[in-house]
Motif scaffolding. Structure first.
Motif, PDB file in Angstrom:
ATOM      1  N   GLY A   1       0.781  -1.235   0.000  1.00  0.00           N
ATOM      2  CA  GLY A   1       0.000   0.000   0.000  1.00  0.00           C
ATOM      3  C   GLY A   1       0.805   1.272   0.000  1.00  0.00           C
ATOM      4  N   ASP A   2       2.129   1.170  -0.040  1.00  0.00           N
ATOM      5  CA  ASP A   2       2.948   2.382  -0.073  1.00  0.00           C
ATOM      6  C   ASP A   2       2.901   3.068  -1.438  1.00  0.00           C
ATOM      7  OD1 ASP A   2       3.716   2.152   2.556  1.00  0.00           O
ATOM      8  OD2 ASP A   2       5.624   1.171   2.096  1.00  0.00           O
ATOM      9  N   LYS A   3       2.725   2.298  -2.492  1.00  0.00           N
ATOM     10  CA  LYS A   3       2.635   2.857  -3.849  1.00  0.00           C
ATOM     11  C   LYS A   3       1.157   2.921  -4.227  1.00  0.00           C
ATOM     12  CE  LYS A   3       4.350   2.095  -8.573  1.00  0.00           C
ATOM     13  NZ  LYS A   3       4.558   3.494  -8.862  1.00  0.00           N
ATOM     14  N   ARG A   4       0.654   4.156  -4.346  1.00  0.00           N
ATOM     15  CA  ARG A   4      -0.776   4.355  -4.629  1.00  0.00           C
ATOM     16  C   ARG A   4      -1.014   5.076  -5.948  1.00  0.00           C
ATOM     17  NH1 ARG A   4      -4.141   5.684   0.591  1.00  0.00           N
ATOM     18  NH2 ARG A   4      -5.600   5.818  -1.124  1.00  0.00           N
ATOM     19  N   SER A   5       0.035   5.151  -6.749  1.00  0.00           N
ATOM     20  CA  SER A   5      -0.113   5.751  -8.072  1.00  0.00           C
ATOM     21  C   SER A   5       0.975   5.188  -8.974  1.00  0.00           C
ATOM     22  CB  SER A   5      -0.001   7.274  -8.003  1.00  0.00           C
ATOM     23  OG  SER A   5       1.271   7.675  -7.562  1.00  0.00           O
ATOM     24  N   THR A   6       0.757   5.351 -10.265  1.00  0.00           N
ATOM     25  CA  THR A   6       1.751   4.963 -11.249  1.00  0.00           C
ATOM     26  C   THR A   6       1.666   5.935 -12.411  1.00  0.00           C
ATOM     27  OG1 THR A   6       2.674   3.088 -12.501  1.00  0.00           O
ATOM     28  CG2 THR A   6       0.266   3.303 -12.480  1.00  0.00           C
ATOM     29  N   ILE A   7       2.777   6.121 -13.079  1.00  0.00           N
ATOM     30  CA  ILE A   7       2.851   7.055 -14.201  1.00  0.00           C
ATOM     31  C   ILE A   7       3.131   6.235 -15.451  1.00  0.00           C
ATOM     32  CG2 ILE A   7       4.062   9.038 -15.173  1.00  0.00           C
ATOM     33  CD1 ILE A   7       4.829   9.733 -12.207  1.00  0.00           C
ATOM     34  N   ARG A   8       2.285   6.407 -16.468  1.00  0.00           N
ATOM     35  CA  ARG A   8       2.393   5.624 -17.691  1.00  0.00           C
ATOM     36  C   ARG A   8       2.467   6.528 -18.906  1.00  0.00           C
ATOM     37  NH1 ARG A   8       3.232   0.127 -16.518  1.00  0.00           N
ATOM     38  NH2 ARG A   8       2.931   0.145 -14.283  1.00  0.00           N
ATOM     39  N   TRP A   9       3.183   6.065 -19.924  1.00  0.00           N
ATOM     40  CA  TRP A   9       3.363   6.829 -21.163  1.00  0.00           C
ATOM     41  C   TRP A   9       3.128   5.918 -22.349  1.00  0.00           C
ATOM     42  CZ3 TRP A   9       8.094   7.273 -24.460  1.00  0.00           C
ATOM     43  CH2 TRP A   9       8.010   8.320 -25.369  1.00  0.00           C
ATOM     44  N   ARG A  10       2.263   6.356 -23.233  1.00  0.00           N
ATOM     45  CA  ARG A  10       1.987   5.631 -24.483  1.00  0.00           C
ATOM     46  C   ARG A  10       1.615   4.177 -24.257  1.00  0.00           C
ATOM     47  NH1 ARG A  10       6.603   7.938 -28.629  1.00  0.00           N
ATOM     48  NH2 ARG A  10       5.755  10.036 -28.767  1.00  0.00           N
TER      49      ARG A  10
ATOM     50  N   ARG B   1      12.928   6.923 -17.879  1.00  0.00           N
ATOM     51  CA  ARG B   1      13.644   6.393 -19.041  1.00  0.00           C
ATOM     52  C   ARG B   1      14.094   4.949 -18.846  1.00  0.00           C
ATOM     53  NH1 ARG B   1      17.003  11.646 -21.256  1.00  0.00           N
ATOM     54  NH2 ARG B   1      15.273  12.461 -22.496  1.00  0.00           N
ATOM     55  N   GLU B   2      14.098   4.462 -17.596  1.00  0.00           N
ATOM     56  CA  GLU B   2      14.363   3.036 -17.383  1.00  0.00           C
ATOM     57  C   GLU B   2      13.283   2.200 -18.061  1.00  0.00           C
ATOM     58  OE1 GLU B   2      14.952   1.807 -13.310  1.00  0.00           O
ATOM     59  OE2 GLU B   2      15.908   3.722 -12.843  1.00  0.00           O
ATOM     60  N   HIS B   3      12.076   2.722 -18.093  1.00  0.00           N
ATOM     61  CA  HIS B   3      10.931   2.001 -18.664  1.00  0.00           C
ATOM     62  C   HIS B   3      10.574   2.490 -20.063  1.00  0.00           C
ATOM     63  CE1 HIS B   3      10.454   0.700 -14.550  1.00  0.00           C
ATOM     64  NE2 HIS B   3      10.444   1.965 -14.191  1.00  0.00           N
ATOM     65  N   TYR B   4      10.786   3.779 -20.289  1.00  0.00           N
ATOM     66  CA  TYR B   4      10.404   4.426 -21.547  1.00  0.00           C
ATOM     67  C   TYR B   4      11.597   5.252 -22.042  1.00  0.00           C
ATOM     68  CZ  TYR B   4       5.873   3.601 -19.264  1.00  0.00           C
ATOM     69  OH  TYR B   4       4.796   3.051 -18.608  1.00  0.00           O
ATOM     70  N   PRO B   5      12.550   4.630 -22.739  1.00  0.00           N
ATOM     71  CA  PRO B   5      13.792   5.326 -23.114  1.00  0.00           C
ATOM     72  C   PRO B   5      13.607   6.633 -23.873  1.00  0.00           C
ATOM     73  CG  PRO B   5      13.999   2.980 -23.521  1.00  0.00           C
ATOM     74  CD  PRO B   5      12.562   3.227 -23.148  1.00  0.00           C
ATOM     75  N   GLY B   6      12.551   6.769 -24.653  1.00  0.00           N
ATOM     76  CA  GLY B   6      12.375   7.965 -25.462  1.00  0.00           C
ATOM     77  C   GLY B   6      11.596   9.087 -24.819  1.00  0.00           C
ATOM     78  N   ILE B   7      11.188   8.937 -23.578  1.00  0.00           N
ATOM     79  CA  ILE B   7      10.333   9.933 -22.937  1.00  0.00           C
ATOM     80  C   ILE B   7      11.098  11.232 -22.658  1.00  0.00           C
ATOM     81  CG2 ILE B   7      10.714   9.221 -20.547  1.00  0.00           C
ATOM     82  CD1 ILE B   7       7.613   9.604 -20.178  1.00  0.00           C
TER      83      ILE B   7
END
Length: 117
Positions: free
Chosen positions: A17-26, A82-88
């Protein structure tokens, strides 16, 4: 049920429950309601949360939006994403997905049975 994969190092933070959000791209859009997080590399490890809100914004605004601007100045945020989305880039629009903790989600009326996930 909608599903999102999360990296193994962050999965315990979702579980407890410590992580209650996530950021996503494309990525495919997420909508309010039940969502199953799946641990990347271990698809049998899952947790269900209730998505409360999805907000689109430039990446540069996301840290302040989730109250982590001191921990995630622009260059730290950019390097992490950029670890997850290199082009962001900082001006790219992202989705900030906010959700209840797994415990809060399980307490909701109508919580799905394990076979429904």
């Amino acid at each position: 049920m909608q599903r999102l994969e999360v990296v193994p190092r962050l999965f315990p933070l979702v579980e407890n429950g410590d992580k209650r959000s996530t950021i996503r791209w494309r990525e495919p859009p997420i909508v309010p309601g039940y969502m199953c997080y799946v641990c990347a590399g271990d698809p049998d490890r899952t947790v269900v949360v209730w998505v409360t809100r999805i907000t689109s914004m430039p990446l540069r605004n996301a840290a302040a939006f989730v109250g982590r601007q001191d921990e995630w100045p622009d260059q730290v945020m950019l390097a992490g994403m950029r670890e997850h989305y290199p082009g962001i880039e900082l001006d790219d629009e992202v989705q900030v997905i906010e959700h209840l903790t797994p415990a809060e989600t399980r307490a909701r009326p109508g919580f799905p049975a394990a076979d429904d996930r």
